[in-house]
Design an enzyme around this catalytic site. Structure first.
Site, mmCIF file in Angstrom:
data_model
loop_
_atom_site.group_PDB
_atom_site.id
_atom_site.type_symbol
_atom_site.label_atom_id
_atom_site.label_comp_id
_atom_site.label_asym_id
_atom_site.label_seq_id
_atom_site.Cartn_x
_atom_site.Cartn_y
_atom_site.Cartn_z
ATOM 1 N N HIS A 274 0.830 -1.210 0.000
ATOM 2 C CA HIS A 274 0.000 0.000 0.000
ATOM 3 C C HIS A 274 0.868 1.265 0.000
ATOM 4 O O HIS A 274 0.739 2.120 -0.875
ATOM 5 C CB HIS A 274 -0.917 -0.022 1.232
ATOM 6 C CG HIS A 274 -1.828 1.152 1.345
ATOM 7 N ND1 HIS A 274 -3.153 1.103 0.991
ATOM 8 C CD2 HIS A 274 -1.611 2.427 1.767
ATOM 9 C CE1 HIS A 274 -3.707 2.293 1.177
ATOM 10 N NE2 HIS A 274 -2.790 3.122 1.661
ATOM 11 N N GLU A 275 1.772 1.345 0.962
ATOM 12 C CA GLU A 275 2.618 2.545 1.039
ATOM 13 C C GLU A 275 3.546 2.622 -0.176
ATOM 14 O O GLU A 275 3.894 3.710 -0.629
ATOM 15 C CB GLU A 275 3.414 2.570 2.352
ATOM 16 C CG GLU A 275 2.566 2.599 3.621
ATOM 17 C CD GLU A 275 1.492 3.680 3.659
ATOM 18 O OE1 GLU A 275 1.720 4.772 3.092
ATOM 19 O OE2 GLU A 275 0.412 3.419 4.229
ATOM 20 N N HIS A 278 1.813 4.553 -2.765
ATOM 21 C CA HIS A 278 1.947 5.998 -2.492
ATOM 22 C C HIS A 278 3.366 6.462 -2.856
ATOM 23 O O HIS A 278 3.554 7.533 -3.424
ATOM 24 C CB HIS A 278 1.719 6.280 -1.006
ATOM 25 C CG HIS A 278 0.280 6.221 -0.565
ATOM 26 N ND1 HIS A 278 -0.701 6.976 -1.154
ATOM 27 C CD2 HIS A 278 -0.321 5.515 0.431
ATOM 28 C CE1 HIS A 278 -1.865 6.733 -0.526
ATOM 29 N NE2 HIS A 278 -1.661 5.843 0.430
ATOM 30 N N GLU A 304 -4.646 7.870 -3.028
ATOM 31 C CA GLU A 304 -5.135 6.592 -2.510
ATOM 32 C C GLU A 304 -5.418 5.611 -3.650
ATOM 33 O O GLU A 304 -5.341 4.392 -3.462
ATOM 34 C CB GLU A 304 -6.381 6.836 -1.642
ATOM 35 C CG GLU A 304 -6.756 5.693 -0.734
ATOM 36 C CD GLU A 304 -5.748 5.403 0.380
ATOM 37 O OE1 GLU A 304 -4.772 6.163 0.556
ATOM 38 O OE2 GLU A 304 -5.937 4.386 1.057
HETATM 39 ZN ZN ZN Z 1 -3.124 5.210 1.793
#
Ligand code: ZN
Length: 512
Positions: A274-275, A278, A304
């Site tokens: 997830h990160e 980003h 996101e």
């Molecule tokens: Zn996030």
């Protein structure tokens, strides 16, 4: 050099200086969340408030206003007759800088200092209140923060709902009127999917994920996945923090964090992915535009979309584990012995209505967001007082997810957002999920070998597709334009709902 481009160069130089102050504040925040001794909290809040106030004061200066007003019509926020002579990128830079400027100018410096300090304090009180499961100790701070948000809206003004002004901070252009019908569609789709899942005679079992997994090995595996995603460790690093996050000081220094639990294989793994999503966005922003809006991420929803695309569309896909499961098994041969990739794939896609948003599965996640959206809308539109939030939380959790927290620590106190004044932030998570599904579908059309590439561990074509269609544009376009350009479509919940239905049908074995 003409006067116009000369003015523009001066503006960029000033914006870069302001950016340096903000980058320094971000580095202090990163340190606060990773390595700062706990005793440093109060002093650190002061450091950050000073830097943010300096940045704010420098930004709302007459010099900057002069250059902007030379090119922008303040009524429309668009280029005036002088501005239209500039190229498209310069016009976008001026338009977006004006957007930030006209907002910042309405907020008094004294208010910024007060807001930063109160939010920082409230966050510290929240941390303890959550640990002690004591909403009452947090209530006075929450009341102060909400009062500051009302005050902010008074300075900034609003159309239709005060909530729109707060939402616009995180997702420019989004409104309550746009979100409500979209969210209704999602809720109806998810509730009926959840019903089908509940009736499945062959639900998967996720017990294997909660054995003992050595934390160093988990971290090593997280790093391996990040590197395969194309996250550049010469321009980034991975550290531990209580809540995973990504921060950037420049595209050449973008840091991600994770957390790791011995008895839970998913937390570290999926927070790394997830990160990483980003992080790829931040590493993919154009360094030559650093300090200007063209070098910044577009919105939290778009941000996101990058993390959720990698986490769910890629990281929870069958193709991804085709390549990575044997590698994971090498790391944990005892825990995963006798388990095949299908069993593992089903385990990581198990759906279970639960109390905690950050641990929620793909199906129930957005129901958690809706609970928060409706509550904060009620607060900002002054239909409920903050003292009513614990009960309201329980009522809505029961209605949407069928589970009710016994402790406020697992209920209204679980998220940090409201403590630092981030009202209007939650809906961007759902928007991100919708954008992610749209983008992943289109990437699959543009890259015919996408699924086989992923199954061979070659994630770079996808990363490059995102670099090209999303990352390199910064804030040049609006979200609507960016999504339109990348996918040819306007925002819709259908691709998201369809991809979930497909996956759940596979995992739970119910008829299409
Ligand atoms: Zn996030």
């Amino acid at each position: 050099m003409s006067q116009t481009t000369d003015g523009l160069e001066k503006l960029k130089t000033k914006l870069l200086e302001i950016q340096h102050l903000r980058d320094a504040a971000s580095l202090l925040s990163w340190d606060q969340e990773t390595y700062m001794p706990t005793g440093g909290g109060q002093a650190r809040a002061d450091h950050i408030a000073t830097l943010q106030t300096l940045a704010h004061d420098k930004f709302v200066s007459p010099d900057i206003e002069d250059v902007l007003l030379h090119h922008i019509d303040p009524m429309t926020g668009l280029a005036n007759s002088k501005g239209t002579g500039l190229d498209e990128a310069s016009q976008a830079l001026l338009r977006e800088t004006w957007r930030d400027f006209s907002r910042a100018k309405k907020l008094p410096s004294e208010f910024i200092t007060r807001l930063e300090r109160e939010c920082s304090l409230a966050q510290q009180v929240w941390t303890e209140a959550r640990q002690d499961n004591n909403f009452a100790t947090f209530l006075p701070n929450l009341r102060t923060v909400v009062a500051l948000k009302y005050e902010e809206v008074e300075y900034l003004g609003y159309t239709d709902s005060p909530y729109n002004t707060l939402l616009d901070t995180y997702e420019p252009g989004a409104t309550v009127a746009q979100l409500q019908p979209l969210f209704t569609t999602i809720r109806e789709g998810l509730v009926s999917l959840l019903e089908q899942i509940r009736q499945s005679p062959t639900p998967p079992n996720d017990r294997i994920l909660y054995q003992t997994y050595d934390t160093d090995r988990q971290l090593e595996f997280g790093k391996l996945v990040l590197a395969k995603m194309g996250y550049d460790f010469s321009r980034g690093r991975l550290d531990l923090s209580a809540h995973p996050f990504t921060t950037s000081f420049h595209p050449t220094d973008v840091r991600v964090t994770t957390r790791v639990f011995e008895k839970d294989l998913q937390s570290c793994l999926f927070s790394c992915i997830h990160e990483g999503g980003h992080g790829l966005y931040e590493q993919g922003l154009p360094p030559g535009h650093h300090g200007t809006p063209l070098g910044e991420a577009l919105s939290l929803g778009i941000h996101e979309s990058q993390s959720r695309l990698w986490e769910n569309s890629v990281g929870r896909s069958r193709a991804f584990w085709e390549y990575f499961f044997p590698l994971l098994k090498d790391q944990f041969p005892n825990q995963l012995s006798g388990i095949n990739v299908d069993t593992f794939y089903a385990a990581i896609n198990t759906v279970k209505p639960s109390l905690i948003r950050v641990e929620a599965d793909e199906v129930t996640y957005n129901l958690h967001i809706m609970v928060r959206f409706e509550i904060e809308l009620d607060v900002i539109e002054k239909r409920v007082g903050v003292e009513d939030l614990p009960d309201l939380w329980r009522t809505k959790m029961k209605e949407y997810l069928g589970v009710v927290p016994e402790r406020d620590a697992d209920g209204v106190l679980q998220d940090v957002h409201w403590s630092f004044g981030a009202f209007g932030y939650f809906p961007t998570y759902t928007l991100g999920n919708l954008y992610a599904a749209m983008l992943f579908n289109k990437a699959g059309e543009d890259l015919p070998t996408l699924q086989t590439d992923i199954a061979q561990g070659n994630l770079i074509p996808l990363k490059e597709w995102l670099n090209h269609h999303i990352h390199r544009h910064g804030r040049q376009f609006t979200s609507k334009e960016l999504i339109q350009r990348a996918t040819g479509q306007t925002l819709s919940a259908e691709p998201f709902l369809q991809s979930l239905r497909d996956k759940m049908q596979e995992v739970y074995g119910f008829p299409a």
